[in-house]
Structure formats: structure tokens, C-alpha cells
Design an enzyme around this catalytic site. Structure first.
Site: not given
Length: 185
Positions: A60, A129
Site C-alpha cells: 500500500e 478489516h
């Protein structure tokens, strides 16, 4: 009035922008061949090809940085995170580079970039998440404008600061200052 899911509305918006402007491209994990973890990028690879719909590795910070550099070079990247929890790994690029570049360059380097992805609890994805980041981003320099529903928030986070624009500091400095007792100097 047409009824669209958030996924279909995002897909339609991406398609329209990519048709309108050849500098717009999408990059992120599984956005190409797999057509997005939530199928937001369905059909875009076939329509626009692998140079404008770019699958990235699970890195990322790296692909957020590539997006920032591409935006500085005049392209218009849409950087998609599989979930905003993973965007935490890229916050250095989002907060310290993308959000501040226009200000740090004195308005000379605009950064036309969108960071997007799902946010919040959904689909029983557990603690790694399920955080909801929409309350944190606005207090940083990365002003997040997120839209979505309570089950799964999906939407763009557009970089910028609504209250401070390039040149504001100079305008304040040159403004007439109050005089007299108790005035700031």
C-alpha cells in the site's frame, strides 16, 4: 429514477471519468484481472487496458507513493485500497505527501488524486478489516469526503483542506492588524 448499488455507481463514475479524460487511471490490489475485491472495477480492464487499470502488489505505501508521483506529473490516479484498514500502511503518502503538496509548493503543484476503498464493519471481516476511518481523516491534513451506507462505506477520499488554500497565509499576514491595547503583534 434509476436504482444503483454503490458498487455500480462507483463503477459508472470511474468509467465516465476514464472515458472523459485519458489521464485518469485506476490502480490497486486486484482491480484488473479480478475486477476488484468488491467488483467496483468490473469491465474496466477490458475497456481501457492494463496501462489504465493497473494491478499492484500488496504494498500500500508503495502504490500510494506511485499514485502521488503520477499526480505530481500531471496524471489523475484513482488509488484503490482493498479496505481502508490497509490504507493505514500508506498514511505517510496520503497525509505527508498528497495532502500537503499543494500547500508546500505554494500552489504550484496541484495533486489531482483520489484514494478510495471500502470502510467500516461488514461481511464479518473481523478486527483487521472493520475500523471506520472517516472520523480520523478530517482531523489530519487529508480531508476525507466519504460516502456510503452504514453496512459498508464506499467512496472517494479527495485530498485537500476545505479551510486553508494556497495563499491564505500571505493574505492573513498582509491583512490590516488590529491596533491598540491587547492587539496581537
Amino acid at each position: 429514477m434509476a436504482t444503483l448499488t454503490y458498487r455500480d455507481a462507483l463503477n459508472q463514475a470511474l468509467r465516465e471519468e476514464m472515458q472523459r479524460d485519458p489521464n485518469v487511471f485506476l490502480m490497486g490490489e486486484e482491480v484488473g484481472v479480478y475486477q476488484g475485491a468488491y467488483k467496483v472495477s468490473r469491465g474496466l480492464l477490458e475497456e481501457f487496458g492494463p496501462k489504465r487499470v493497473v494491478d499492484t502488489p500488496i504494498a500500500e505505501l508503495g502504490f500510494a507513493g506511485i499514485g502521488v508521483g503520477a499526480a505530481m506529473g500531471g496524471l489523475r490516479p484513482v488509488v484503490e485500497f482493498m479496505t481502508w484498514n490497509f490504507a493505514l500502511l500508506a498514511l505517510d503518502q496520503i497525509v505527508n505527501s498528497a495532502a500537503k503538496m499543494l500547500y508546500m509548493s505554494g500552489g504550484q503543484i496541484p495533486l489531482p488524486i483520489v484514494f478510495r476503498g471500502p470502510n467500516g464493519a461488514a461481511l464479518q471481516l473481523s478486527s483487521q478489516h472493520s475500523q471506520a476511518w472517516e472520523s480520523w481523516l478530517p482531523i489530519s491534513r487529508a480531508q476525507g469526503r466519504c460516502s456510503g451506507d452504514a453496512r459498508r462505506r464506499e467512496g472517494p477520499a479527495q485530498i485537500g483542506h476545505p479551510r486553508q488554500q494556497p495563499g491564505d497565509r500571505a493574505r492573513r499576514r498582509n491583512a490590516v492588524q488590529p491596533q491598540g491595547r491587547g492587539a496581537r503583534r
